[in-house]
Design a protein around this motif. Structure first.
Motif, short mmCIF file in Angstrom:
data_model
loop_
_atom_site.label_atom_id
_atom_site.label_comp_id
_atom_site.label_asym_id
_atom_site.label_seq_id
_atom_site.Cartn_x
_atom_site.Cartn_y
_atom_site.Cartn_z
N THR A 136 0.66 -1.15 -0.49
CA THR A 136 0.03 -0.20 -0.06
C THR A 136 1.07 1.01 -0.01
N HIS A 137 2.42 1.60 0.40
CA HIS A 137 2.49 2.54 0.56
C HIS A 137 3.11 2.37 -0.62
N THR A 138 3.89 1.63 -1.25
CA THR A 138 4.48 1.44 -2.16
C THR A 138 3.29 2.41 -3.39
N LEU A 195 10.88 9.69 -5.62
CA LEU A 195 12.05 9.83 -4.89
C LEU A 195 11.94 10.71 -4.06
N GLN A 196 11.92 10.02 -2.76
CA GLN A 196 11.68 10.99 -1.43
C GLN A 196 12.09 10.70 -0.36
N ALA A 197 12.33 11.55 1.07
CA ALA A 197 12.83 11.19 1.55
C ALA A 197 11.42 10.16 2.80
N ASP A 198 11.87 8.94 2.71
CA ASP A 198 10.82 9.07 3.51
C ASP A 198 11.06 7.87 5.12
N GLY A 199 10.85 7.58 5.86
CA GLY A 199 10.96 6.31 6.86
C GLY A 199 10.61 4.74 6.96
N LEU A 246 0.88 4.08 -2.75
CA LEU A 246 0.53 5.72 -2.75
C LEU A 246 2.05 6.35 -3.47
N HIS A 247 3.49 5.99 -3.32
CA HIS A 247 4.66 6.53 -3.80
C HIS A 247 4.30 7.20 -5.43
N VAL A 248 3.60 5.81 -6.34
CA VAL A 248 3.31 5.32 -7.54
C VAL A 248 2.28 6.22 -7.43
N THR A 308 8.23 1.29 5.54
CA THR A 308 8.49 0.29 4.39
C THR A 308 8.24 -0.06 3.16
N HIS A 309 8.48 -0.19 2.64
CA HIS A 309 7.96 -0.26 1.07
C HIS A 309 8.53 -1.46 0.41
N VAL A 310 7.79 -2.03 -0.57
CA VAL A 310 8.46 -3.68 -1.77
C VAL A 310 9.70 -3.17 -1.95
#
Ligand SMILES: [Zn+2]
Length: 241
Positions: free
Chosen positions: A101-103, A202-206, A105-107, A208-210
């Motif tokens: 889900t987190h990934t 590209l983001q500054a991010d703490g 949202l980045h897409v 977890t992603h696939v």
């Protein structure tokens, strides 16, 4: 200080650690290292268990406090003391859904910026669904299908997701990070973790992603909402295995 194992290996499900602090009142322990994500950036904290000999403690909540990560344990068994060696295990099914889900949202964020120049102002997620807020004046119903098609094209492209930890000065020179408000990072932070979907975001991010966008599954744009003339909210769901 707790070493954050998930920052360099988001696929780590189990780990060994030493208890370095105990808060009896809160029923929480601090560990020297952890794979539990403590929440933040719109991603909920992990849950799971800690084992010490025959005792199994349920980890019901995890929270960052300064440089420490607190693991809150349910039940009423006596807490492990400082120096105890414990074995941690996160609820992987839940975490992996959050990684997808987190990934996703980045897409969404990368695609909407590329195609419409709209900036993100915030976001939030639960396993397999999430929302993202944009400064996106011209978002209308007819764009929803177009956005959905574009994000799924990026998922199917199988783009790699790369994590780096950079010195602050170096990160601050990357133009793509500046647009995502890296300048709001507190001054004390000397290293910046970046998450890149190669060729897209590209983001500054703490969080977890696939490793690759192909792991996400199908992204469905399920709703959108106007939060004013400029601010718009997009809701997504993740389908598939
Ligand atoms: Zn993120």
């Amino acid at each position: 200080m707790t070493e954050l194992l998930y920052q360099t290996d988001s696929y780590l499900k189990e780990f060994d650690a030493t208890v370095t602090g105990v808060d009896t009142e809160a029923r929480a322990v601090v560990l020297d290292q952890t794979a539990f994500y403590p929440g933040g950036g719109g991603q909920p904290n992990d849950t799971g268990q800690l084992r010490l000999g025959g005792e199994v403690y349920r980890v019901e909540k995890v929270k960052k406090q300064g440089v420490d990560v607190l693991h809150f344990l349910s039940g009423d068994a006596p807490l492990p003391g400082p120096g105890a060696r414990v074995h941690g295990q996160i609820d992987w099914d839940n975490r992996y859904k959050l990684m997808r889900t987190h990934t996703a949202l980045h897409v969404l964020c990368g695609t909407v910026f590329r195609d419409y120049g709209a900036l993100v102002t915030g976001g939030n997620m639960e396993p397999l669904h999430g929302r993202m807020d944009f400064e996106f004046e011209r978002l209308q119903g007819e764009l929803v299908g177009e956005i959905e098609a574009a994000v799924n094209k990026e998922v199917e492209a199988g783009r790699d997701v790369r994590v780096k930890i950079l010195p602050r000065e170096q990160a601050f020179q990357i133009p793509d990070l500046i647009r995502t408000k890296i300048n709001l990072l507190p001054e004390g932070i000397q290293e910046v973790r970046t998450v890149e979907i190669v060729g897209l975001d590209l983001q500054a991010d703490g969080g977890t992603h696939v490793r690759n966008t192909s792991e996400i599954g199908k992204i469905k744009v399920v709703d959108y909402k106007s939060k004013g003339a400029i601010n718009k909210r997009i809701y997504i769901e993740i389908r598939g295995e």
